[in-house]
Design a protein around this motif. Structure first.
Motif, mmCIF file in Angstrom:
data_model
loop_
_atom_site.group_PDB
_atom_site.id
_atom_site.type_symbol
_atom_site.label_atom_id
_atom_site.label_comp_id
_atom_site.label_asym_id
_atom_site.label_seq_id
_atom_site.Cartn_x
_atom_site.Cartn_y
_atom_site.Cartn_z
ATOM 1 N N ASN A 34 -4.261 7.325 3.987
ATOM 2 C CA ASN A 34 -4.072 6.634 2.901
ATOM 3 C C ASN A 34 -3.605 5.325 3.395
ATOM 4 N N ARG A 65 -14.885 7.980 2.924
ATOM 5 C CA ARG A 65 -14.204 6.992 2.474
ATOM 6 C C ARG A 65 -14.151 6.722 1.116
ATOM 7 N N THR A 67 -12.627 3.973 -1.356
ATOM 8 C CA THR A 67 -11.958 2.684 -1.577
ATOM 9 C C THR A 67 -12.388 2.028 -2.824
ATOM 10 N N LEU A 86 -11.301 -3.360 3.430
ATOM 11 C CA LEU A 86 -10.328 -3.077 2.505
ATOM 12 C C LEU A 86 -9.628 -4.384 1.908
ATOM 13 N N ASP A 90 -5.719 -4.093 -2.061
ATOM 14 C CA ASP A 90 -6.536 -2.759 -2.410
ATOM 15 C C ASP A 90 -5.772 -1.587 -1.386
ATOM 16 N N THR A 91 -6.260 -0.705 -2.172
ATOM 17 C CA THR A 91 -5.659 0.572 -1.444
ATOM 18 C C THR A 91 -6.780 1.532 -0.969
ATOM 19 N N GLY A 92 -7.212 1.994 0.076
ATOM 20 C CA GLY A 92 -8.203 3.181 0.265
ATOM 21 C C GLY A 92 -7.721 4.657 0.868
#
Length: 253
Positions: A34, A65, A67, A86, A90-92
């Motif tokens: 994460n 993935r 995202t 990314l 943002d968070t992926g």
């Protein structure tokens, strides 16, 4: 930079049930990363997975993935890397796990047991505006495993989650930037042509007269010989420049 270790599993917990009924259940374990980008820059990130005993078999692994709220499926490259973008803020989630779509843990040839370590980089872009710069990211790597029912069909699906320590000891990491493509290098090496021997010129003793001044007047044979020597050296250099192959440079893989 170094990020964490990883362990991928698709195999029975024990070879036989032994004295504990159902203990030969299988396990599917993957590496879950994460990662958040708190910077103001949209970044292209690269993960590189390293393993030696045994080596990584990419045909048995799957990259997932998430995202944007959906799962994107892919595979590692020949260099065991995976690139993804990314966005700023943002968070992926990136997952590497055995490809359960095609592998059967009851088949010995399909079993997976790989351990190694993960590296992470920011990939720059032409003309390398981020070269030499580090970016602070938030990363929380984990192992997530699913216990499968035993071959007899008894038992339920159970899960485990364990956090992995990062190299920094915390979630905040400073990631270095690398070029987007390999640095060119001559391949094969450029062959240096044979040099013609430089002719010998007579050396005239540079004597001095009684008052310490040079006894060799301007334009004498020694100065002429030096000029000829420099001219021969310039011809040699020019010959090398003309004979070097222009197409020898190829990227290093």
């Amino acid at each position: 930079m170094l990020l964490s270790t990883f362990e991928l599993l698709l195999k029975p917990i024990t070879p036989t049930p032994g004295t504990v009924s159902g203990s030969d259940r299988g396990i599917l374990q993957g590496y879950f990363l994460n990662i958040a980008n708190p910077t103001n820059n949209s970044l292209r990130l690269r993960l590189r997975f390293n393993a030696q005993s045994p080596n990584i078999d990419r045909s048995k692994l799957l990259v997932i993935r998430d995202t944007g709220g959906s799962n994107d499926f892919a595979n590692l490259t020949a260099q065991n890397t995976y690139d993804f973008r990314l966005a700023a803020g943002d968070t992926g989630l990136v997952i590497l796990q055995p490809d359960i779509r095609n592998l059967d843990p009851t088949n010995v040839a399909d079993r997976v047991e790989i351990r190694g370590y993960v590296e992470i980089f920011v990939v720059g872009f032409f003309p390398f505006p981020f070269r030499g710069r580090g970016f602070q990211l938030l990363a929380t790597p984990e192992h997530r495993g699913t216990f499968l029912p035993n071959p007899g069909g008894s038992g339920e699906f159970d899960q485990l989650i364990s956090s992995l320590p990062t190299m920094s000891g915390g979630s905040l990491i400073n990631v270095d930037t690398v070029p987007p493509f390999p640095i060119p290098f001559p391949n094969p090496p450029v062959a240096i042509p044979d040099l013609q021997p430089i002719p010998d010129f007579p050396v005239i003793d540079n004597g001095t007269n009684s008052n310490g001044a040079s006894s060799i007047p301007a334009g004498d044979p020694q100065l002429v010989g030096i000029q000829q020597l420099l001219s021969a050296m310039a011809d040699q250099i020019d010959d090398i420049n003309q004979r070097l192959p222009q197409e020898a440079e190829q990227p290093v893989s």
